[in-house]
Design a protein around this motif. Sequence first.
Motif, mmCIF file in Angstrom:
data_model
loop_
_atom_site.group_PDB
_atom_site.id
_atom_site.type_symbol
_atom_site.label_atom_id
_atom_site.label_comp_id
_atom_site.label_asym_id
_atom_site.label_seq_id
_atom_site.Cartn_x
_atom_site.Cartn_y
_atom_site.Cartn_z
ATOM 1 N N ASN A 20 0.840 -1.198 0.000
ATOM 2 C CA ASN A 20 0.000 0.000 0.000
ATOM 3 C C ASN A 20 0.877 1.251 0.000
ATOM 4 N N THR A 21 1.609 1.432 -1.096
ATOM 5 C CA THR A 21 2.516 2.561 -1.252
ATOM 6 C C THR A 21 2.054 3.394 -2.431
ATOM 7 N N PHE A 22 2.092 4.706 -2.255
ATOM 8 C CA PHE A 22 1.641 5.639 -3.284
ATOM 9 C C PHE A 22 2.740 6.668 -3.494
ATOM 10 N N VAL A 23 2.999 7.021 -4.765
ATOM 11 C CA VAL A 23 4.061 7.965 -5.084
ATOM 12 C C VAL A 23 3.528 9.027 -6.025
ATOM 13 N N ALA A 24 3.879 10.267 -5.750
ATOM 14 C CA ALA A 24 3.584 11.382 -6.655
ATOM 15 C C ALA A 24 4.862 12.201 -6.774
ATOM 16 N N THR A 25 5.141 12.688 -7.985
ATOM 17 C CA THR A 25 6.358 13.466 -8.241
ATOM 18 C C THR A 25 5.995 14.706 -9.032
ATOM 19 N N GLU A 26 6.592 15.833 -8.659
ATOM 20 C CA GLU A 26 6.409 17.094 -9.387
ATOM 21 C C GLU A 26 7.753 17.792 -9.490
ATOM 22 N N VAL A 27 7.964 18.493 -10.615
ATOM 23 C CA VAL A 27 9.084 19.417 -10.748
ATOM 24 C C VAL A 27 8.511 20.799 -10.475
ATOM 25 N N ILE A 28 9.081 21.476 -9.471
ATOM 26 C CA ILE A 28 8.507 22.716 -8.950
ATOM 27 C C ILE A 28 9.498 23.861 -9.117
ATOM 28 N N LYS A 29 9.001 24.994 -9.618
ATOM 29 C CA LYS A 29 9.825 26.199 -9.761
ATOM 30 C C LYS A 29 9.904 26.890 -8.403
ATOM 31 N N TYR A 111 8.824 12.870 2.086
ATOM 32 C CA TYR A 111 8.973 13.902 1.063
ATOM 33 C C TYR A 111 10.451 14.082 0.781
ATOM 34 N N ARG A 112 10.835 13.949 -0.503
ATOM 35 C CA ARG A 112 12.232 14.044 -0.916
ATOM 36 C C ARG A 112 12.369 15.182 -1.931
ATOM 37 N N VAL A 113 13.290 16.095 -1.661
ATOM 38 C CA VAL A 113 13.493 17.275 -2.506
ATOM 39 C C VAL A 113 14.886 17.192 -3.122
ATOM 40 N N THR A 114 14.937 17.267 -4.451
ATOM 41 C CA THR A 114 16.208 17.266 -5.173
ATOM 42 C C THR A 114 16.328 18.579 -5.934
ATOM 43 N N ASP A 115 17.334 19.366 -5.594
ATOM 44 C CA ASP A 115 17.585 20.629 -6.280
ATOM 45 C C ASP A 115 18.158 20.315 -7.656
ATOM 46 N N LEU A 116 17.469 20.740 -8.720
ATOM 47 C CA LEU A 116 17.905 20.463 -10.086
ATOM 48 C C LEU A 116 18.893 21.506 -10.604
ATOM 49 N N GLY A 117 19.157 22.541 -9.798
ATOM 50 C CA GLY A 117 20.182 23.510 -10.125
ATOM 51 C C GLY A 117 19.797 24.572 -11.140
ATOM 52 N N GLY A 119 16.806 26.480 -10.725
ATOM 53 C CA GLY A 119 15.667 27.195 -10.145
ATOM 54 C C GLY A 119 14.458 26.304 -9.931
ATOM 55 N N THR A 120 14.641 24.996 -10.163
ATOM 56 C CA THR A 120 13.553 24.046 -9.935
ATOM 57 C C THR A 120 14.045 22.916 -9.036
ATOM 58 N N CYS A 121 13.092 22.220 -8.464
ATOM 59 C CA CYS A 121 13.375 21.040 -7.649
ATOM 60 C C CYS A 121 12.414 19.930 -8.041
ATOM 61 N N GLU A 122 12.917 18.716 -8.018
ATOM 62 C CA GLU A 122 12.019 17.568 -8.124
ATOM 63 C C GLU A 122 11.615 17.200 -6.703
#
Length: 175
Positions: A20-29, A111-117, A119-122
């Motif tokens: 019962n695992t759910f994943v959502a991903t967004e690239v955010i400015k 919640y995992r935040v990756t800086d894409l370098g 001005g956005t983060c995944e």
Amino acid sequence: MSEYFECTKVGVEFLEQTKNTFVATEVIKASPEQIFDVFENAHSWTVWAMPIQKVEWTSPQPYVVGTTRSVHMMGGMIGYEEFVEWERGKRMAFTFTGCSKDATEKFLEDYRVTDLGDGTCEVQWHMAMDTRGFSRNLMFLTRPIMQFANRRMFSKFKKFTESYAAGDITLDSTS
């Protein structure tokens, strides 16, 4: 005071231990710091996470592993949470230690935040749960609905966070 039902505290390894695992991903400015500004603001959760009606941090800032909060949701449910991961700008995860309804055995959000370098983060949102009692028999039905709802909520999170990062909105001062 509402009823209190103990939940089994889990760590991030629980994501690999339940179906019962759910994943959502967004690239955010937004910067990692702005994303965490939104995470740390109690009111913001009520804007983008539709079941949440109120968030109460029960530990003082700065937030760290061991920080606690209570989250009031639709249907009168209150989740009592403890953070099991906290690295501002990079990762936060919490588990339920208790709940006001006797349906949740184990619950974790990560919640995992990756800086894409640029001005956005995944940002990845992982949610995992095991239920008990009658609710356990319904998970096969609710799993697709929850996956859809989580993706929709995280799309709202993206829009809200990008509006904050652009200076179009301010965060409520009652964080």
